[in-house]
Design a protein around this motif. Structure first.
Motif, short mmCIF file in Angstrom:
data_model
loop_
_atom_site.label_atom_id
_atom_site.label_comp_id
_atom_site.label_asym_id
_atom_site.label_seq_id
_atom_site.Cartn_x
_atom_site.Cartn_y
_atom_site.Cartn_z
N ILE A 53 5.86 -4.11 2.08
CA ILE A 53 4.74 -4.17 3.01
C ILE A 53 4.02 -2.82 3.08
O ILE A 53 2.79 -2.77 3.13
CB ILE A 53 5.22 -4.64 4.40
N VAL A 54 4.78 -1.74 3.06
CA VAL A 54 4.17 -0.41 3.08
C VAL A 54 3.32 -0.19 1.83
O VAL A 54 2.21 0.34 1.89
CB VAL A 54 5.24 0.69 3.23
N GLN A 55 3.83 -0.61 0.68
CA GLN A 55 3.05 -0.46 -0.55
C GLN A 55 1.77 -1.30 -0.50
O GLN A 55 0.73 -0.85 -0.97
CB GLN A 55 3.89 -0.85 -1.76
N LEU A 56 1.86 -2.48 0.06
CA LEU A 56 0.64 -3.29 0.21
C LEU A 56 -0.34 -2.63 1.17
O LEU A 56 -1.55 -2.64 0.94
CB LEU A 56 1.00 -4.69 0.70
N ALA A 57 0.17 -2.04 2.24
CA ALA A 57 -0.69 -1.36 3.21
C ALA A 57 -1.36 -0.13 2.62
O ALA A 57 -2.48 0.23 3.03
CB ALA A 57 0.12 -0.98 4.45
N ARG A 58 -0.71 0.51 1.65
CA ARG A 58 -1.30 1.68 0.99
C ARG A 58 -2.34 1.29 -0.05
O ARG A 58 -2.96 2.15 -0.65
CB ARG A 58 -0.22 2.52 0.32
N GLY A 59 -2.51 0.03 -0.30
CA GLY A 59 -3.52 -0.42 -1.23
C GLY A 59 -3.01 -0.82 -2.60
O GLY A 59 -3.79 -1.25 -3.45
#
Length: 119
Positions: A53-59
């Motif tokens: 989820i963090v990687q998705l949030a970072r773009g």
């Protein structure tokens, strides 16, 4: 995705599957120490969910689509806890078989997550 985390989760899931499979072979239900193992594997899956989820949030984006990636992440996270509850309901060797099957399913989901991300 973090390849090391994916491999660690898959190996831990297969170890749990072998351990619970051995208990089923000896005609034993899941015991307290099996649930400790399930907690460790579930913790690894939770860390993987958060990292994803963090990687998705970072773009960052998976090659095969965000929706399918998130669905597999949530499924991987839920796999072992669901089988743990099912093994509590079935206090025979079949509870151990259920957890062993859940461990194998989680390992397969790890391979699929790796593919979806673009490994």
């Amino acid at each position: 995705m973090l390849d090391v985390l994916t491999v660690a989760t898959a190996v831990a899931a297969l170890a749990l599957a072998a351990w619970c499979g051995w208990a089923a072979h000896r005609d034993q239900p899941t015991k307290d120490w099996h649930f400790i193992g399930m907690a460790v594997v579930s913790l690894l899956a939770l860390v993987q969910l958060v990292v994803g989820i963090v990687q998705l949030a970072r773009g960052e984006r998976p090659e095969q689509g965000v929706t399918i990636f998130v669905a597999y992440l949530v499924g991987a996270f839920a796999c072992v806890p669901v089988t743990a509850f099912m093994s509590l309901a079935e206090r025979t060797r079949w509870g151990s078989v259920t957890v062993a099957a859940g461990g194998v399913v989680l390992a397969v989901l790890q391979v699929r997550l790796y593919d979806i991300w673009g490994g």
